[in-house]
Design a protein around this motif. Structure first.
Motif, PDB file in Angstrom:
ATOM      1  N   ILE A  22      36.573  47.039  68.432  1.00 60.36           N
ATOM      2  CA  ILE A  22      36.648  46.671  67.027  1.00 60.36           C
ATOM      3  C   ILE A  22      35.585  45.621  66.777  1.00 60.36           C
ATOM      4  O   ILE A  22      35.606  44.553  67.379  1.00 60.36           O
ATOM      5  CB  ILE A  22      38.042  46.115  66.688  1.00 60.36           C
ATOM      6  CG1 ILE A  22      39.090  47.180  66.956  1.00 60.36           C
ATOM      7  CG2 ILE A  22      38.091  45.634  65.255  1.00 60.36           C
ATOM      8  CD1 ILE A  22      40.505  46.659  66.885  1.00 60.36           C
ATOM      9  N   ASP A  32      40.418  43.041  71.793  1.00 62.60           N
ATOM     10  CA  ASP A  32      41.479  43.859  72.362  1.00 62.60           C
ATOM     11  C   ASP A  32      42.806  43.352  71.810  1.00 62.60           C
ATOM     12  O   ASP A  32      43.638  42.833  72.540  1.00 62.60           O
ATOM     13  CB  ASP A  32      41.436  43.766  73.888  1.00 62.60           C
ATOM     14  CG  ASP A  32      42.487  44.654  74.530  1.00 62.60           C
ATOM     15  OD1 ASP A  32      42.948  45.614  73.880  1.00 62.60           O
ATOM     16  OD2 ASP A  32      42.859  44.381  75.687  1.00 62.60           O
ATOM     17  N   ALA A  33      42.952  43.441  70.502  1.00 60.19           N
ATOM     18  CA  ALA A  33      44.157  42.957  69.832  1.00 60.19           C
ATOM     19  C   ALA A  33      44.259  43.611  68.473  1.00 60.19           C
ATOM     20  O   ALA A  33      43.254  44.028  67.896  1.00 60.19           O
ATOM     21  CB  ALA A  33      44.104  41.437  69.683  1.00 60.19           C
ATOM     22  N   GLU A  34      45.484  43.667  67.975  1.00 57.34           N
ATOM     23  CA  GLU A  34      45.712  44.212  66.640  1.00 57.34           C
ATOM     24  C   GLU A  34      46.398  43.214  65.723  1.00 57.34           C
ATOM     25  O   GLU A  34      46.295  43.323  64.514  1.00 57.34           O
ATOM     26  CB  GLU A  34      46.557  45.489  66.734  1.00 57.34           C
ATOM     27  CG  GLU A  34      45.853  46.620  67.454  1.00 57.34           C
ATOM     28  CD  GLU A  34      46.715  47.860  67.584  1.00 57.34           C
ATOM     29  OE1 GLU A  34      47.817  47.890  67.003  1.00 57.34           O
ATOM     30  OE2 GLU A  34      46.282  48.796  68.273  1.00 57.34           O
ATOM     31  N   THR A  35      47.120  42.246  66.310  1.00 57.83           N
ATOM     32  CA  THR A  35      47.902  41.312  65.506  1.00 57.83           C
ATOM     33  C   THR A  35      47.642  39.871  65.932  1.00 57.83           C
ATOM     34  O   THR A  35      47.232  39.600  67.060  1.00 57.83           O
ATOM     35  CB  THR A  35      49.416  41.598  65.651  1.00 57.83           C
ATOM     36  OG1 THR A  35      49.779  41.461  67.029  1.00 57.83           O
ATOM     37  CG2 THR A  35      49.763  42.999  65.151  1.00 57.83           C
ATOM     38  N   SER A  73      38.273  39.230  60.257  1.00 58.74           N
ATOM     39  CA  SER A  73      38.627  40.178  61.312  1.00 58.74           C
ATOM     40  C   SER A  73      39.453  41.306  60.714  1.00 58.74           C
ATOM     41  O   SER A  73      39.847  41.248  59.551  1.00 58.74           O
ATOM     42  CB  SER A  73      39.419  39.479  62.427  1.00 58.74           C
ATOM     43  OG  SER A  73      40.757  39.253  62.020  1.00 58.74           O
ATOM     44  N   SER A  74      39.735  42.281  61.516  1.00 60.28           N
ATOM     45  CA  SER A  74      40.582  43.391  61.077  1.00 60.28           C
ATOM     46  C   SER A  74      41.998  43.239  61.630  1.00 60.28           C
ATOM     47  O   SER A  74      42.779  44.176  61.598  1.00 60.28           O
ATOM     48  CB  SER A  74      39.979  44.720  61.528  1.00 60.28           C
ATOM     49  OG  SER A  74      39.855  44.737  62.942  1.00 60.28           O
ATOM     50  N   LEU A  75      42.332  42.053  62.113  1.00 56.55           N
ATOM     51  CA  LEU A  75      43.653  41.793  62.675  1.00 56.55           C
ATOM     52  C   LEU A  75      44.705  41.690  61.579  1.00 56.55           C
ATOM     53  O   LEU A  75      44.420  41.259  60.467  1.00 56.55           O
ATOM     54  CB  LEU A  75      43.636  40.485  63.478  1.00 56.55           C
ATOM     55  CG  LEU A  75      42.700  40.457  64.690  1.00 56.55           C
ATOM     56  CD1 LEU A  75      42.579  39.044  65.227  1.00 56.55           C
ATOM     57  CD2 LEU A  75      43.202  41.406  65.760  1.00 56.55           C
ATOM     58  N   ASP A  76      45.932  42.053  61.928  1.00 57.20           N
ATOM     59  CA  ASP A  76      47.060  41.948  61.008  1.00 57.20           C
ATOM     60  C   ASP A  76      47.863  40.690  61.328  1.00 57.20           C
ATOM     61  O   ASP A  76      48.170  40.420  62.491  1.00 57.20           O
ATOM     62  CB  ASP A  76      47.974  43.170  61.135  1.00 57.20           C
ATOM     63  CG  ASP A  76      47.298  44.449  60.673  1.00 57.20           C
ATOM     64  OD1 ASP A  76      46.566  44.395  59.666  1.00 57.20           O
ATOM     65  OD2 ASP A  76      47.494  45.495  61.324  1.00 57.20           O
ATOM     66  N   ASP A  84      49.555  39.710  69.393  1.00 54.69           N
ATOM     67  CA  ASP A  84      48.614  39.770  70.511  1.00 54.69           C
ATOM     68  C   ASP A  84      47.899  38.431  70.690  1.00 54.69           C
ATOM     69  O   ASP A  84      47.595  38.032  71.804  1.00 54.69           O
ATOM     70  CB  ASP A  84      47.570  40.868  70.258  1.00 54.69           C
ATOM     71  CG  ASP A  84      48.183  42.253  70.189  1.00 54.69           C
ATOM     72  OD1 ASP A  84      49.102  42.546  70.976  1.00 54.69           O
ATOM     73  OD2 ASP A  84      47.743  43.044  69.335  1.00 54.69           O
ATOM     74  N   ASN A 124      46.535  39.711  75.729  1.00 60.79           N
ATOM     75  CA  ASN A 124      45.824  40.775  76.438  1.00 60.79           C
ATOM     76  C   ASN A 124      44.710  40.260  77.343  1.00 60.79           C
ATOM     77  O   ASN A 124      44.198  41.011  78.172  1.00 60.79           O
ATOM     78  CB  ASN A 124      45.250  41.777  75.436  1.00 60.79           C
ATOM     79  CG  ASN A 124      46.337  42.399  74.582  1.00 60.79           C
ATOM     80  OD1 ASN A 124      47.432  42.656  75.049  1.00 60.79           O
ATOM     81  ND2 ASN A 124      46.033  42.609  73.312  1.00 60.79           N
TER      82      ASN A 124
END
Length: 173
Positions: A22, A32-35, A73-76, A84, A124
């Protein structure tokens, strides 16, 4: 070789690189994370000698850091404790100091300094974790009351500190 094949050969490595993680245009590398979660930054500024307490600054700083990460960022953002990435810390200093004197031995300029201690945990990638202090300042004329420039000063200082925290945690320099 025709032009279309040349374009494909040139663009293929770029597309493969981009698809492997990402990325965004703020300097953040592959994440290496989404949240993420930002716990409330408590205001412990009065525990530092010469420092004062500014009501509401803890809430304002916490929101500024959340907004910085959301914007860059594109993190939630989550608040369930299972993020994460986790940010937490405290405001450790809020100080007004005279910076320049006049011929009459009075302050010509004051400096508002804010220091924040931030802890970052990457579920992560624990090697990326840190516990670090970040600070910045805002200079203003001594004949101006802090209340008149406080909002602007906080905005400038928060912008720099939150960007520094973002860079330390997510930018791949």
């Amino acid at each position: 070789m025709n032009t279309l094949k040349k374009i494909i050969l040139i663009l293929m490595p770029l597309l493969l690189t981009i698809s492997c993680g990402i990325y965004n245009f703020t300097g953040a590398g592959p994440i290496d994370a989404e949240t993420f979660q930002v716990n409330y930054f408590q205001n412990y500024a009065t525990q530092s000698p010469g420092s004062t307490f500014e009501p509401g600054m803890d809430r304002d700083f916490t929101q500024a850091l959340q907004n910085r990460i959301l914007d860059q960022s594109s993190l939630d953002l989550v608040n369930n404790g299972n993020a994460d990435l986790l940010y937490e810390g405290e405001i450790t200093e809020y100080r007004i100091s005279p910076m320049a004197a006049t011929a009459q031995q009075t302050a010509a300029q004051n400096r508002l300094s804010i220091r924040v201690k931030a802890r970052f945990y990457n579920r992560n990638n624990p090697d990326a974790d840190f516990d670090q202090s970040f600070s910045f300042f805002y200079d203003y004329p001594a004949n101006v009351q802090l209340s008149a420039i406080k909002d602007e000063a906080h905005e400038v200082i928060f912008e720099r500190i939150t960007q520094d925290i973002f860079n330390a945690s997510l930018a791949d320099w």
